[in-house]
Design an enzyme around this catalytic site. Structure first.
Site, PDB file in Angstrom:
ATOM      1  N   ALA A  61       0.834  -1.052   0.015  1.00 20.92           N
ATOM      2  CA  ALA A  61      -0.148  -0.028  -0.074  1.00 20.92           C
ATOM      3  C   ALA A  61       0.880   1.487   0.157  1.00 20.92           C
ATOM      4  CB  ALA A  61      -0.964  -0.117   1.290  1.00 20.92           C
ATOM      5  N   ARG A 102      -5.012   0.098  -9.195  1.00 19.85           N
ATOM      6  CA  ARG A 102      -5.430  -1.095  -8.303  1.00 19.85           C
ATOM      7  C   ARG A 102      -6.608  -0.280  -7.349  1.00 19.85           C
ATOM      8  NH1 ARG A 102      -1.045  -4.811  -5.485  1.00 19.85           N
ATOM      9  NH2 ARG A 102      -2.724  -6.090  -5.254  1.00 19.85           N
ATOM     10  N   GLN A 211       4.049 -13.450  -2.064  1.00 14.84           N
ATOM     11  CA  GLN A 211       4.683 -12.423  -1.351  1.00 14.84           C
ATOM     12  C   GLN A 211       5.516 -12.595  -0.104  1.00 14.84           C
ATOM     13  OE1 GLN A 211       1.655 -12.347  -2.411  1.00 14.84           O
ATOM     14  NE2 GLN A 211       1.121 -10.313  -3.104  1.00 14.84           N
ATOM     15  N   ASP A 252      -4.041  -2.625   3.742  1.00 19.09           N
ATOM     16  CA  ASP A 252      -4.329  -1.744   2.715  1.00 19.09           C
ATOM     17  C   ASP A 252      -5.355  -0.602   2.677  1.00 19.09           C
ATOM     18  OD1 ASP A 252      -3.245  -4.386   1.654  1.00 19.09           O
ATOM     19  OD2 ASP A 252      -3.073  -3.230   0.002  1.00 19.09           O
TER      20      ASP A 252
HETATM   21  O1  MRU Z   1      -0.998  -7.380  -3.579  1.00 19.69           O
HETATM   22  P1  MRU Z   1       0.005  -6.814  -2.719  1.00 19.69           P
HETATM   23  O2  MRU Z   1       1.161  -7.544  -2.722  1.00 19.69           O
HETATM   24  O3  MRU Z   1       0.315  -5.262  -2.979  1.00 19.69           O
HETATM   25  O4  MRU Z   1      -0.604  -6.770  -1.364  1.00 19.69           O
HETATM   26  C1  MRU Z   1       0.066  -6.020  -0.195  1.00 19.69           C
HETATM   27  C2  MRU Z   1      -0.445  -6.249   1.205  1.00 19.69           C
HETATM   28  O5  MRU Z   1      -1.393  -6.819   1.305  1.00 19.69           O
HETATM   29  C3  MRU Z   1       0.314  -5.631   2.286  1.00 19.69           C
HETATM   30  O6  MRU Z   1       0.090  -6.541   3.454  1.00 19.69           O
HETATM   31  C4  MRU Z   1      -0.222  -4.314   2.364  1.00 19.69           C
HETATM   32  O7  MRU Z   1      -0.207  -3.694   1.288  1.00 19.69           O
HETATM   33  C5  MRU Z   1       0.407  -3.458   3.483  1.00 19.69           C
HETATM   34  S1  MRU Z   1       2.303  -3.086   2.861  1.00 19.69           S
HETATM   35  C6  MRU Z   1       2.987  -1.984   4.097  1.00 19.69           C
END
Ligand code: MRU
Length: 360
Positions: A61, A102, A211, A252
């Site tokens: 995020a 997104r 991830q 997010d």
């Molecule tokens: O789909 P992504 O990899 O962007 O999802 C990221 C997450 O869900 C993280 O936990 C969130 O963005 C917090 S990042 C500090």
């Protein structure tokens, strides 16, 4: 770690980088290639930045907020000869376009709205589009720099939760790669580690895009932390063995009542934590609180392509034309959350009251 025992910028990977030459250039670390290849990619247009966000080359995020702010600047770079009114119209168009990459993380629209508000209120003072462009570069750099300080603040707020010898479980990547520097969920870990505490981190692999496996375990291991990778379906087992004393995840978007959207699978971790009486914390910057969204039911959950689920890397792992669901996020109800670790301290229930008091 540096000599003073604190985590330095070189201990953690850099998700994106701005260079001032040639009117400004944006580089992102292509996270789709990690951990095998560490490759930066220069971003030459708003369209390229849109694709990089959409394809998760840059993700997390706070990082997509920063990328959005720089992406707007990159899109405006060839337009500095326009008159100011037209330049502002184009800024609105490019911001709306980038925001469509997104939907779930509020940090993207937050950063773009901040850039647009800055452009409007500084247009007259700037006098020309070329001058306003330079001011906008400065604002994007400020968003980036502020995020570094915010991550450190989150670390300072949350460090106290990590006891010597404890086990902490995290999901997805809310690390350096998802932000400007120390991450959100990982910031307390990096700071506690740099202050000499030793503890175990369990990283959920985080299907479908891994991830946790590709990014969190890579960046924590690289910094010297004790990290163990587990498949998502092993979290209950690991908790049942008494190995986890604490969960910390990122997020997010947080609705006004504290309901929290984060990577798919977070809800399951929170339910398990409740079952095993393990504190479950969400770490985030203040820009992730969305008071315009009343509850988690109002959060738009991104649905991604079926191929992410029907294959594992290059290998197909499901029958052709199988029906697939692929929500990228889920919502953890506020009653499962022990507290929000923020740059302003840890906020505990009653969230409706306490979040508003701290951040509105
Ligand atoms: O789909 P992504 O990899 O962007 O999802 C990221 C997450 O869900 C993280 O936990 C969130 O963005 C917090 S990042 C500090």
């Amino acid at each position: 770690m540096n000599d003073s025992g604190s985590i330095s910028a070189s201990s953690v990977p850099r998700s994106l980088r701005w260079e001032d030459e040639e009117g400004g250039e944006l580089y992102i670390l292509d996270q789709t290639k990690l951990p095998g290849e560490v490759v930066e990619e220069r971003q030459d247009s708003a369209e390229q930045v849109w694709e990089s966000i959409r394809q998760l080359k840059v993700r997390g995020a706070p990082a997509i907020g920063i990328a959005g702010a720089y992406g707007l600047v990159i899109g405006l770079k060839p337009l500095v000869d326009l008159d100011l009114r037209e330049f502002l119209t184009q800024a609105e168009r490019i911001a709306a376009y980038l925001n469509s990459s997104r939907p779930t993380a509020v940090n993207l629209s937050w950063a773009l709205n901040r850039m647009l508000a800055f452009a409007r209120s500084n247009a007259e003072k700037a006098g020309t589009s070329a001058v306003l462009y330079k001011l906008l570069v400065g604002e994007a750099k400020l968003i980036h720099a502020e995020d570094r300080a915010i991550c450190r603040g989150i670390g300072e707020s949350g460090e106290v939760l990590l006891n010597e010898g404890c086990g902490v479980l995290t999901h997805c990547n809310a690390g350096a790669l998802a932000t400007s520097e120390l991450g959100t969920a990982t910031a307390p870990m990096y700071l506690a580690f740099s202050h000499g505490k030793r503890f175990r981190v369990y990283a959920d692999e985080t299907r479908p895009l891994l991830q946790g496996a590709r990014l969190t375990s890579w960046e924590l291991k690289r910094a010297g932390l004790d990290v163990t990778l587990i498949c998502d379906d092993m979290a209950a087992y690991v908790m049942s063995k008494g190995l986890v004393n604490l969960c910390i995840v990122g997020c997010d978007r947080v609705a006004a009542n504290g309901d929290t959207a984060n990577k798919i699978g977070t809800l399951g971790v929170a339910i398990l934590a409740k079952h095993f009486s393990i504190p479950f914390y969400v770490a985030c910057p203040s820009s992730t609180f969305d008071f315009a969204t009343a509850t988690g039911a109002d959060i738009h959950i991104e649905e991604r392509s079926a191929e992410e689920v029907t294959s594992f890397g290059a290998r197909e792992t499901a029958p052709k034309e199988i029906k697939v669901m692929n929500p990228a996020f889920d919502v953890t109800p506020h009653e499962l959350i022990s507290g929000f670790i923020t740059e302003k301290g840890i906020v505990r229930p009653d969230y409706r009251k306490n979040l508003e008091r701290a951040f509105r």
